[in-house]
Design a protein around this motif. Structure first.
Motif, PDB file in Angstrom:
ATOM      1  N   PHE A  50       1.837   3.185   8.265  1.00  0.00           N
ATOM      2  CA  PHE A  50       1.805   3.996   7.044  1.00  0.00           C
ATOM      3  C   PHE A  50       1.059   5.295   7.284  1.00  0.00           C
ATOM      4  O   PHE A  50       0.231   5.386   8.187  1.00  0.00           O
ATOM      5  CB  PHE A  50       1.096   3.241   5.912  1.00  0.00           C
ATOM      6  CG  PHE A  50       1.873   2.093   5.355  1.00  0.00           C
ATOM      7  CD1 PHE A  50       2.768   2.283   4.329  1.00  0.00           C
ATOM      8  CD2 PHE A  50       1.704   0.826   5.870  1.00  0.00           C
ATOM      9  CE1 PHE A  50       3.499   1.232   3.812  1.00  0.00           C
ATOM     10  CE2 PHE A  50       2.425  -0.244   5.361  1.00  0.00           C
ATOM     11  CZ  PHE A  50       3.326  -0.040   4.331  1.00  0.00           C
ATOM     12  N   GLU A  51       1.306   6.263   6.427  1.00  0.00           N
ATOM     13  CA  GLU A  51       0.597   7.538   6.478  1.00  0.00           C
ATOM     14  C   GLU A  51      -0.835   7.414   5.962  1.00  0.00           C
ATOM     15  O   GLU A  51      -1.669   8.261   6.273  1.00  0.00           O
ATOM     16  CB  GLU A  51       1.352   8.595   5.670  1.00  0.00           C
ATOM     17  CG  GLU A  51       2.683   8.962   6.304  1.00  0.00           C
ATOM     18  CD  GLU A  51       3.492   9.938   5.483  1.00  0.00           C
ATOM     19  OE1 GLU A  51       3.072  10.301   4.356  1.00  0.00           O
ATOM     20  OE2 GLU A  51       4.569  10.329   5.950  1.00  0.00           O
ATOM     21  N   SER A  52      -1.140   6.362   5.163  1.00  0.00           N
ATOM     22  CA  SER A  52      -2.495   6.190   4.636  1.00  0.00           C
ATOM     23  C   SER A  52      -2.727   4.729   4.261  1.00  0.00           C
ATOM     24  O   SER A  52      -1.776   3.969   4.061  1.00  0.00           O
ATOM     25  CB  SER A  52      -2.707   7.062   3.391  1.00  0.00           C
ATOM     26  OG  SER A  52      -1.951   6.557   2.308  1.00  0.00           O
ATOM     27  N   THR A  53      -4.003   4.363   4.136  1.00  0.00           N
ATOM     28  CA  THR A  53      -4.323   3.012   3.674  1.00  0.00           C
ATOM     29  C   THR A  53      -3.890   2.821   2.222  1.00  0.00           C
ATOM     30  O   THR A  53      -3.527   1.717   1.825  1.00  0.00           O
ATOM     31  CB  THR A  53      -5.829   2.697   3.830  1.00  0.00           C
ATOM     32  OG1 THR A  53      -6.580   3.686   3.120  1.00  0.00           O
ATOM     33  CG2 THR A  53      -6.258   2.661   5.274  1.00  0.00           C
ATOM     34  N   GLU A  54      -3.907   3.896   1.445  1.00  0.00           N
ATOM     35  CA  GLU A  54      -3.440   3.812   0.053  1.00  0.00           C
ATOM     36  C   GLU A  54      -1.965   3.426   0.004  1.00  0.00           C
ATOM     37  O   GLU A  54      -1.555   2.613  -0.837  1.00  0.00           O
ATOM     38  CB  GLU A  54      -3.672   5.138  -0.679  1.00  0.00           C
ATOM     39  CG  GLU A  54      -5.120   5.487  -0.889  1.00  0.00           C
ATOM     40  CD  GLU A  54      -5.817   6.106   0.331  1.00  0.00           C
ATOM     41  OE1 GLU A  54      -7.057   6.155   0.326  1.00  0.00           O
ATOM     42  OE2 GLU A  54      -5.134   6.526   1.289  1.00  0.00           O
ATOM     43  N   ASP A  55      -1.166   4.015   0.905  1.00  0.00           N
ATOM     44  CA  ASP A  55       0.257   3.668   0.959  1.00  0.00           C
ATOM     45  C   ASP A  55       0.442   2.206   1.366  1.00  0.00           C
ATOM     46  O   ASP A  55       1.306   1.505   0.833  1.00  0.00           O
ATOM     47  CB  ASP A  55       1.001   4.569   1.948  1.00  0.00           C
ATOM     48  CG  ASP A  55       1.122   6.004   1.474  1.00  0.00           C
ATOM     49  OD1 ASP A  55       1.046   6.260   0.257  1.00  0.00           O
ATOM     50  OD2 ASP A  55       1.290   6.890   2.344  1.00  0.00           O
TER      51      ASP A  55
END
Length: 95
Positions: free
Chosen positions: A56-61
Motif C-alpha cells: 500500500f501507499e500508506s498504513t492508512e490505506d
C-alpha cells in the motif's frame, strides 16, 4: 510507491490450499484496480502456513482495506471455511 504492507497469515491445510489460491487469484485484480493505495499483492506459501502480502501507499490505506466490502464480503467470506484457525493480520511501515 509502497510505504506499507499488510500481511495476512492463514493456516490452511494442504487439502484446502488450491481453493485458497483460487480466492487469491480471483481477487488480486479487483484489489489492485479498486482499492485506494494498493500497489502489490503476493501469495507466499510455506509448509506451515500461507501468507498474502499486500502493498500500500500508506498504513492508512492498509487499515482502510480491512474495512472494505471487497475484503469483508468477498475475500473473508470465501476464505473463512478453509481456515484451520484464525488468521494473523499485521501491518508494517516501510522504513
Amino acid at each position: 510507491m509502497t510505504k506499507a504492507y499488510l500481511e495476512i497469515t492463514m493456516f490452511v491445510s494442504n487439502t484446502n490450499r488450491l481453493a485458497a489460491a483460487g480466492v487469491y487469484n480471483t481477487y488480486k485484480k479487483p484489489f489492485l484496480d479498486e482499492i485506494k493505495g494498493a500497489t502489490s499483492k503476493e501469495l507466499l506459501i510455506r509448509d506451515e502456513d500461507v501468507q498474502v502480502l499486500h502493498g500500500f501507499e500508506s498504513t492508512e490505506d492498509a487499515n482502510a482495506y480491512l474495512k472494505t466490502d471487497l475484503f469483508n464480503n468477498d475475500v473473508v467470506k470465501e476464505l473463512a471455511p478453509l481456515f484451520d484457525k484464525a488468521p494473523e493480520i499485521k501491518i508494517y511501515t516501510v522504513a
